[in-house]
Design a protein around this motif. Sequence first.
Motif, PDB file in Angstrom:
ATOM      1  N   ILE A  54     -11.523  62.458  60.652  1.00 28.50           N
ATOM      2  CA  ILE A  54     -10.881  63.769  60.520  1.00 28.50           C
ATOM      3  C   ILE A  54      -9.904  63.974  61.674  1.00 28.50           C
ATOM      4  N   SER A  98      -6.834  61.575  61.292  1.00 27.60           N
ATOM      5  CA  SER A  98      -5.898  62.045  60.269  1.00 27.60           C
ATOM      6  C   SER A  98      -5.060  63.204  60.789  1.00 27.60           C
ATOM      7  N   LEU A  99      -5.707  64.160  61.431  1.00 32.84           N
ATOM      8  CA  LEU A  99      -4.995  65.316  61.981  1.00 32.84           C
ATOM      9  C   LEU A  99      -4.011  64.886  63.063  1.00 32.84           C
ATOM     10  N   TYR A 133      -3.686  70.312  56.065  1.00 29.96           N
ATOM     11  CA  TYR A 133      -4.477  69.516  57.011  1.00 29.96           C
ATOM     12  C   TYR A 133      -5.928  69.388  56.546  1.00 29.96           C
ATOM     13  N   SER A 183      -7.316  65.564  55.540  1.00 32.92           N
ATOM     14  CA  SER A 183      -8.388  65.017  56.372  1.00 32.92           C
ATOM     15  C   SER A 183      -9.673  64.822  55.568  1.00 32.92           C
TER      16      SER A 183
END
Length: 304
Positions: free
Chosen positions: A22, A25-26, A46, A50
């Motif tokens: 997570i 990805s962010l 977002y 994620s």
Amino acid sequence: MKERKVVNRIIENIFFSNFFLILLSLALNIETNIKIGLPFNSIAYYSFISSITVLFYLYAYRVPKTIKISSNPRIQFYINYRKSIKYFTYFLLTVAIVAGIILTIKCIPNYEILSWKWIFGLIFTAFLSFGYYDFKLGISLRKTTFLKPFLIGWTWAITTVFLPVLFLMLKNETHYIIDAKFYFLFSQTFMYCVVNAILFDLKDFEDDSNRNLKTFVVKYGYHFTLNRIILLFIFLGFLSFVIFGIWYGLPLHRILFMLIPIICLAVFAFKLNRPKPILYYLIAIDGMILLKAICGILSVILFE
């Protein structure tokens, strides 16, 4: 001693459960926003990107209920915490659906502004994602030696470089100028994640061999993959950074700063001549991706 065990347990939970993805990805999406000079995406975007990233990886670690024990620490984690992973999956699925609906409502009215290239990119990536896990397509691309790491690299590049720009265009109903920065960041993220995917295969060498997954490591061996394939890709990545920096007229100190993730990746690869525990790979390799994002963000904040 108890405190140390608690800390180790927390670290295992974060990395074995793919929760750390997570953050990755962010971080990579925000790197794209900042390096290309675009506004930030919405919270819904977002949340969606994620959550589907983690769900994509969780699917690979489905463990049949008949299996009660495994020599692989990560698989054993999924056996021990089967119920918790199940609830975690349901939570992520709920977030993905809700966020997806919000994005659809906001973005679908503006789909006409997309050119055929953007639409083709979406359809092509969707096909690769379904083919990767053999979702009733009759093929399993992850079992193909030369495709698996490149598919993973492509998926990360799409979800962290391509999609944030696409959803911004849809949300704001406007076209953004796609220049060399976009294409270089896309190719940089792609190649960096390809190398990381092959490095990940090093830790799964025995398990992949037993499951008949023809990865680079299974086909060519641990040391050949490390010394002849991974280090070659790292050198090409290093060279591309230097060429782009010179071509784009960047100052030397900024080029050197941008090379930090590649240099760290090379140092890490050199230290892998002996197999390491699986948690070591997860922390180090995921950490390299996070370092790439942080250095990318700081290169703009500090030098522009």
